[in-house]
Design a protein around this motif. Structure first.
Motif, PDB file in Angstrom:
ATOM      1  N   ARG A 185      -4.545  -4.328  -6.611  1.00  0.00           N
ATOM      2  CA  ARG A 185      -5.446  -4.016  -5.502  1.00  0.00           C
ATOM      3  C   ARG A 185      -6.722  -4.872  -5.615  1.00  0.00           C
ATOM      4  N   ASP A 208      -4.991  -9.113  -5.169  1.00  0.00           N
ATOM      5  CA  ASP A 208      -3.832  -9.206  -4.059  1.00  0.00           C
ATOM      6  C   ASP A 208      -4.109  -9.394  -2.902  1.00  0.00           C
ATOM      7  N   VAL A 251      -3.165  -9.039  -0.019  1.00  0.00           N
ATOM      8  CA  VAL A 251      -2.761  -7.980   1.063  1.00  0.00           C
ATOM      9  C   VAL A 251      -3.826  -6.548   1.196  1.00  0.00           C
ATOM     10  N   HIS A 252      -4.494  -6.521  -0.239  1.00  0.00           N
ATOM     11  CA  HIS A 252      -5.510  -5.666  -0.055  1.00  0.00           C
ATOM     12  C   HIS A 252      -6.870  -5.877   0.123  1.00  0.00           C
ATOM     13  N   GLU A 273      -9.603  -3.737   1.531  1.00  0.00           N
ATOM     14  CA  GLU A 273     -10.079  -2.628   0.834  1.00  0.00           C
ATOM     15  C   GLU A 273     -11.304  -2.987  -0.331  1.00  0.00           C
ATOM     16  N   TRP A 274     -11.521  -4.619  -0.031  1.00  0.00           N
ATOM     17  CA  TRP A 274     -12.568  -4.798  -1.102  1.00  0.00           C
ATOM     18  C   TRP A 274     -14.017  -4.698  -1.063  1.00  0.00           C
ATOM     19  N   GLN A 288      -3.843   4.163  -7.657  1.00  0.00           N
ATOM     20  CA  GLN A 288      -4.063   2.838  -7.293  1.00  0.00           C
ATOM     21  C   GLN A 288      -3.477   1.787  -8.287  1.00  0.00           C
ATOM     22  N   GLY A 346       0.164   1.291  -7.295  1.00  0.00           N
ATOM     23  CA  GLY A 346       0.223   0.966  -6.010  1.00  0.00           C
ATOM     24  C   GLY A 346       1.394   0.207  -5.596  1.00  0.00           C
ATOM     25  N   ARG A 347       1.850  -0.772  -6.627  1.00  0.00           N
ATOM     26  CA  ARG A 347       2.770  -1.841  -6.582  1.00  0.00           C
ATOM     27  C   ARG A 347       4.340  -1.096  -6.331  1.00  0.00           C
ATOM     28  N   ASP A 365       3.256   1.622  -2.579  1.00  0.00           N
ATOM     29  CA  ASP A 365       2.893   0.990  -1.307  1.00  0.00           C
ATOM     30  C   ASP A 365       3.783   0.115  -0.466  1.00  0.00           C
ATOM     31  N   HIS A 404       4.503  -3.571  -0.896  1.00  0.00           N
ATOM     32  CA  HIS A 404       5.152  -4.191  -1.771  1.00  0.00           C
ATOM     33  C   HIS A 404       6.730  -3.734  -1.892  1.00  0.00           C
TER      34      HIS A 404
END
Lengths: 195, 195
Positions: A163, A166, A168-169, A172-173, B159, B162-163, B166, B169
DNA sequence: CGAATGACAGATTTCAATATCTGTCATTCC
DNA sequence: GGAATGACAGATATTGAAATCTGTCATTCG
């Protein structure tokens, strides 16, 4: 001037980065790259067999920059494994977040490229996991960590913190909770690693 | 026959699911839904103010199915927190993996819907994190786990895994390493939680 | 002779005209 | 009278013809 210099793979890669920055991944064409260099597109094909090969080379370059920056932290034997692990993960998160925040379009461009170049990304992830494995193994050797298999633990740590690195997240950073979430994740994982 | 039954929100939702299954998220229109029900599309707008509202209702329904199935595990006070946590995470992973594997197109459809309905998804995630928090809190109460804040720990666990739940993934769920990776992640997190 | 060119075929993308859809509402139906 | 309809305006999606691009290669250039 530029037009008189020899056409090298390196110069083509630089031009490609510039074209990608300007046009984005969808509209950047080999013809654009050739135009930027003042040569015919046939000349570009002399150095890269296909457009995909050119994109792959640019992607590898970009990924390698991240790996190199982190390698220093992983290899710094002067500090204990826990500090190094914390710093390494924080450096990865910070670097990614900064790139995504400073130039969202370029970051999005490279995210698209990364999605295309699955092989190059897999190699990059292997490199990073290697670095993590070194840290964990050092921790085990010094008695700070406990792990049946440092490689497996490193892989678990890398995936569990996905998270925070990656792309793709990336969305949310910059939420207000991001830092607290990162801290909670790292603390929990470190507790799991400690002997 | 169907045409004589009263037109209810429930019947519209069923028809919408069917249309989504048939046409996919990009091509499913309100007109299609109305056609499937044998009514004018104006009648559908009597029950749902917009197409987005209709899609949101369908999405919520789908998400709630997952939440309900897991709630039983979270609330089963007859088993210790560690077993429940393992089972809960495994059940979540298994359910997602099965849905993605059995009917990839429908799963992709719902993934797109979830991407649109950020609010509904956030609520769903809150529900799941609630359930996890209950398990962690029970573990702390029984002396099995240690945590300064079960809510924070539960969020970190969710979290970090998540892999394995989610949808972004989903492509990695049927790799040969998936099960080993899951096992490694859960073990590491449990070691971090134990007192 | 090796590096660069540009014409070319087939694949892909763009763009503008056309069709369909969303959301509203005055009217019809039961 | 409350539920359903269908015509409508503006927004969105589809389509197919035209433009551009990818990758090759016979030819030119230095």
């Amino acid at each position: 001037m530029a037009a008189t210099e020899t056409l090298t793979a390196e110069r083509i890669l630089e031009a490609t980065e510039e074209v990608l920055r300007r046009h984005g991944p969808a509209k950047a064409t080999v013809v654009d790259v050739a135009r930027a260099l003042g040569v015919s597109h046939g000349s570009v094909y002399r150095h890269f067999r296909t457009k995909a090969a050119l994109r792959e080379a640019v992607t590898k370059r970009w990924l390698d920059r991240t790996s190199e920056a982190l390698d220093g932290i992983a290899g710094d034997a002067s500090r204990d494994a826990e500090t190094r692990l914390r710093d390494w993960l924080a450096a990865l998160f910070t670097a990614k977040r900064r790139k995504a925040g400073d130039d969202p379009e370029l970051f999005a461009t490279y995210s698209v490229l990364a999605g295309e170049q699955v092989g190059a990304v897999a190699e990059h992830i292997d490199e990073l996991t290697e670095q993590l494995t070194r840290i964990v193994a050092d921790g085990v050797a010094s008695g700070l960590f406990r792990s049946d298999d440092p490689g497996v633990s490193a892989r678990a740590v890398f995936q569990a913190t996905g998270r925070f690195h990656d792309p793709v997240h990336a969305g949310e950073w910059d939420t207000p909770e991001a830092d607290a979430d990162f801290e909670a994740a790292v603390s929990l994982l470190l507790r799991g690693l400690r002997a």
